[in-house]
Design an enzyme around this catalytic site. Sequence first.
Site, PDB file in Angstrom:
ATOM      1  N   PRO A  41       0.807  -1.231   0.000  1.00 16.79           N
ATOM      2  CA  PRO A  41       0.000   0.000   0.000  1.00 16.79           C
ATOM      3  C   PRO A  41       0.835   1.274   0.000  1.00 16.79           C
ATOM      4  O   PRO A  41       1.806   1.406   0.755  1.00 16.79           O
ATOM      5  CB  PRO A  41      -0.815  -0.130   1.282  1.00 16.79           C
ATOM      6  CG  PRO A  41      -0.949  -1.597   1.485  1.00 16.79           C
ATOM      7  CD  PRO A  41       0.364  -2.178   1.037  1.00 16.79           C
ATOM      8  N   CYS A  42       0.422   2.211  -0.852  1.00 21.25           N
ATOM      9  CA  CYS A  42       1.191   3.442  -1.035  1.00 21.25           C
ATOM     10  C   CYS A  42       0.603   4.635  -0.281  1.00 21.25           C
ATOM     11  O   CYS A  42       1.242   5.685  -0.194  1.00 21.25           O
ATOM     12  CB  CYS A  42       1.270   3.787  -2.518  1.00 21.25           C
ATOM     13  SG  CYS A  42      -0.331   4.229  -3.262  1.00 21.25           S
TER      14      CYS A  42
END
Length: 361
Positions: free
Chosen positions: A89-90
């Site tokens: 996840p960014c």
Amino acid sequence: MGGFAYALRDVGGVPVFAAELCPHARATYVINHGCGGGIFPNDATDAVTNGGDENTAAYRYAGPLVVGDVTDVCESVIPNHDVLTGGFPCQAFSRRGDRRGFDDPRGLLYLEICRVLRACRPSAFLLENVDGLVTMRGGETIRAVTEALASCGYGVTYAVLDAADGWAPQRRRRVFFVGFRDDKVSQGALERFAWPTVDDTSASPRVRSILEREEDAADPPGAAMRACEISAYQMDRAARFFARAGALPKSPEDASRERRTKGQSRQSAYVAADLDGHARTLCASYRRSSAYNAELVPPSPATRARRPRFYTAREAARLMGFPETFQPDPERAYHELGNAVVPPLVRTIAEAILRSMGESR
């Protein structure tokens, strides 16, 4: 979504496992890549030993094992694999978010990758995230990530690459991590590995090449384009916004693309796509963006359309480099594609990984 799956299939890979928390994105993955129990080489070997043949493995493969929350998955159920890929996840690292980093629980999910690396010991890995991770906290964040990956018994390198440099008609800077298991490092894989480059970036695809035929918008199959056209109300709001701002916003990344179309009145001001250039980074919130913030396709003289439009879902998939066979979710295509990787770029990195290990296909 399966951007990694598309990329590695092109170099001889077979996807055996996927973890996706979002049920909608998970459904999109299954529609495009299938769902089964993965492939278990040990089972195939046993079958040959017991009088079967090598083709037994093909019959045992019905598609990748697809799961939801990776934190609930016991590593013993993950099929054997040669290369681990992932886009952890960014949101915790993106400049568009709060950038809470490791203070955001999502920012710690790279540790799940470490858990799988220690348990499954693949020969190599390829990971992707936003380039904002590189600069967070003066470089402390990326050092922590690379040190954690290295502690799993891998030699690690990373680089920031832009999809527009020969792979897709979109400015999309991302950091990629490549790692080789220690025995592969001893054999020279990390030393031989070289990040891909493009000699002639002028040959990079342009926005014009991915557009659907605007002249079809007046008749089927132009319904998708008509549905993407902004309304008169949205145009009016955009005009008022730019009237207050005095000019279109500029940034180093997209100053060459954001402009008021020449010859149009202030009432029709908008951020126009540079058809002979590259699109701005496709974000998960693209279609939800206001008309004055989103990049829009100008109306074509060949159509009756008088207002600009958003990219269609098919055009967004093309901006990302997905194949024409890809089936996007009609309701969530932009959100899912905005979180995906660019398959052509990933493919060239995967090719470099295989060459480094002497397994180029």
